[in-house]
Design an enzyme around this catalytic site. Structure first.
Site, short mmCIF file in Angstrom:
data_model
loop_
_atom_site.label_atom_id
_atom_site.label_comp_id
_atom_site.label_asym_id
_atom_site.label_seq_id
_atom_site.Cartn_x
_atom_site.Cartn_y
_atom_site.Cartn_z
N ASP A 261 0.92 -1.31 0.02
CA ASP A 261 -0.08 0.07 0.03
C ASP A 261 0.88 1.31 -0.05
O ASP A 261 1.62 1.58 0.95
CB ASP A 261 -0.93 -0.06 1.09
CG ASP A 261 -2.14 0.92 1.10
OD1 ASP A 261 -2.15 1.60 0.62
OD2 ASP A 261 -3.11 0.68 1.98
N ASP A 324 -10.64 4.07 -1.58
CA ASP A 324 -11.27 3.14 -0.31
C ASP A 324 -13.10 3.29 -0.58
O ASP A 324 -13.41 4.27 -0.56
CB ASP A 324 -10.98 3.54 1.05
CG ASP A 324 -9.51 3.19 1.23
OD1 ASP A 324 -8.71 3.18 0.33
OD2 ASP A 324 -9.06 3.26 2.61
C1 GLA Z 1 -5.48 2.36 2.67
C2 GLA Z 1 -6.08 1.13 1.92
C3 GLA Z 1 -6.95 0.33 2.62
C4 GLA Z 1 -6.34 -0.14 3.90
C5 GLA Z 1 -5.86 1.13 4.77
C6 GLA Z 1 -5.09 0.56 5.88
O1 GLA Z 1 -6.40 3.23 3.08
O2 GLA Z 1 -6.84 1.74 0.66
O3 GLA Z 1 -7.85 -0.81 1.84
O4 GLA Z 1 -5.33 -0.95 3.36
O5 GLA Z 1 -4.97 1.90 3.77
O6 GLA Z 1 -4.45 1.58 6.53
#
Ligand code: GLA
Length: 513
Positions: A261, A324
């Site tokens: 990520d 998200d």
């Molecule tokens: C980002 C990702 C999420 C999750 C969070 C964790 O927002 O897009 O899917 O993994 O980080 O902190």
């Protein structure tokens, strides 16, 4: 605002009706009438992908997905000799053959009432992730509260709920398993690495090796999470300048997937050129390919630089195409539609080994909140994700799985569309304010089509063969209800509930499926 209020009122009323209907059904031992997936037969029914990739000589683990009354006896024809099948559990384990090759295996299952068989092609070669990942990820239900116990519980539930019998396989840990440098929480604080620079789990994960061994003992796989930046999105230790050591550590612990990520890497990246965006993934993708076990790479950088165009080249097996999903507040339609529409236009860039990822399936109870989606919306969500060959990763609360959520998640014919070996993402046939039609070509020559009603009233939706690219007489099957609707030529019309879907499969007359 008015609209919002009336939507809330409508939702509350619908929820009340549902409770009422459920209470009635429980009293008479029936299922509510809007449950679409029929119960699985008591005889064995084999599920799961028909193609499976593994790298030469790497550890192999596959729990054969199969519904039906247990005990079930399993067998397999033409299994490579380096693999062994436990006849009672249906778990295949061992080491992949040393040389690139393809094995046409026939899986068989029998119980006291009947038997079933299903082909699976094991492809030993460089490409893994030949079908989209299926499983569970803790993020939306646990965020910074994830523990070893919760993950074990989720794995056990994946088996006991029957999800694993439909092909759900990965139990994935998201952010917050490592230590958080700034934390005051005794569970989370402390040095983030040992004297040799090895990354340390926090106190909620006392023994990573034991945790993965437990999950593997169920025949399931497990994923872990990190960031190319110094910190993850939630401020925990990331892999910056420790990429090689961390990847080896994850593999040594026994993980099968890495979600990587972007997060704080944004502050280090020189710019936002494609080369800048690719750099951390080229690095991690290359390291993962050199490991002695298969680790699927789930890229998460929210679609920057049109990641779908280059994600596969840098070693990704899937890449998030948007931000998200849980943060997208719908207006006229719930948020998942917006994410789905954005992902649907990217159909050219998905295929075996590399998939567009529109984020998790948020239904059921997410954390402690029951979903606000109507039943019809939930069937639409799952249909859209399956037609888009998206990873099917549920992120609701496993310990609160209810019968309806399982009815949405566990329909073998819907999942077959998602997992189809041809690996084509569905294309948009029609998109208007009121209607959305997605069409996915399948390996056996049949065609899956979802008719989505975007309005708040039931609606008849129709498409002719010209629009769908079909010819001749077609047998039409209602995929959710698993029943044939008859034969049609030239045109098929269907009545679709508000915010609902009718998902059908067109099978050319005379084709033997
Ligand atoms: C980002 C990702 C999420 C999750 C969070 C964790 O927002 O897009 O899917 O993994 O980080 O902190």
């Amino acid at each position: 605002m008015m609209l919002q209020n009336s939507r809330h009122a409508a939702l509350a009323f619908a929820a009340l009706l549902m409770v009422f209907e459920w209470a009635q059904c429980a009293a008479f031992g029936q299922r509510p009438s809007d449950f679409r997936t029929p119960p699985a037969p008591a005889t064995p029914h084999l599920n799961g992908p028909k193609v499976y990739g593994v790298r030469p000589s790497h550890p192999f683990l596959y729990r054969i997905p199969c519904t039906g009354n247990r005990p079930i006896r399993f067998s397999a024809k033409n299994l490579p000799s380096s693999l062994k099948l436990d006849r009672h559990t249906g778990i295949i384990s061992g080491k992949a053959p040393e040389n690139p090759s393809e094995y046409l295996v026939t899986l068989r299952a029998s119980n006291a009432l009947g038997k079933d068989s299903r082909p699976i092609k094991i492809v030993v070669g460089d490409t893994i992730g030949l079908t989209p990942q299926m499983g569970w990820n803790d993020w939306y239900s646990y965020t910074r509260h994830i523990t070893d116990g919760v993950v074990r519980g989720a794995a056990a539930k994946m088996v006991s709920s029957g999800m694993a019998d439909y092909g759900y396989q990965y139990v994935d840990i998201d952010d917050c398993w490592a230590r958080q440098p700034t934390s005051d929480d005794p569970d989370l604080k402390g040095p983030t690495r040992d004297a040799q620079g090895n990354i340390l789990p926090n106190a909620r994960f006392p023994d990573m090796r034991a945790l993965t061994a437990y999950i593997h003992s169920l025949g399931l796989k497990t994923g872990i999470y990190s960031s190319p930046g110094p910190l993850t999105c939630a401020g925990f230790e990331g892999s910056y300048q420790h990429e090689d050591a961390d990847a080896h550590q994850f593999a040594e612990w026994g993980f099968d997937l890495l979600k990587y990520d972007w997060c704080s890497y944004g502050r280090l990246a020189k710019g936002k050129t494609i080369a800048d965006l690719e750099a951390p993934y080229i690095k991690m993708g290359g390291i993962l390919k050199g490991l002695d076990r298969d680790v699927v790479l789930n890229m998460c950088q929210y679609g920057m630089g049109d990641v779908w165009k280059w994600g596969r080249q840098v070693g990704g097996n899937s890449w998030r195409t948007t931000g998200d999903l849980g943060a997208v507040r719908g207006d006229r339609l719930p948020g998942f539609y917006q994410v789905g529409f954005a992902n649907a236009v990217l159909s050219d860039d998905a295929g075996p080994g590399g998939w567009n990822d529109p984020d998790y399936i948020l239904i059921g109870t997410v954390g402690d909140r029951p979903t606000s989606l109507t039943h019809e919306e939930q069937y639409s969500y799952m249909s859209m994700w399956s037609l888009m060959a998206a990873p099917l990763l549920f992120s609701g609360e496993m310990s609160k799985l209810d019968e309806f959520t399982l009815n949405v998640l566990c329909n073998s014919e819907v999942i077959d569309i998602d997992q189809d070996s041809l690996g084509k993402q569905g294309v948009i046939v029609r998109k208007t304010e009121d209607e959305f039609i997605l069409e996915k070509r399948l390996d056996d020559g049949s065609v899956a089509v979802g008719y989505f009603n975007l309005t708040t009233a039931p609606r008849s939706i129709s498409a002719d063969w010209k629009e769908l690219g079909l010819t001749g007489t077609q047998r039409v099957r209602d995929v959710w209800r698993q029943r044939d609707l008859g034969s049609f030529s030239e045109n098929f019309s269907t009545q679709v509930p508000n915010h609902g879907v009718i998902l059908v499969r067109f099978i050319a007359a005379g084709a033997d499926h």
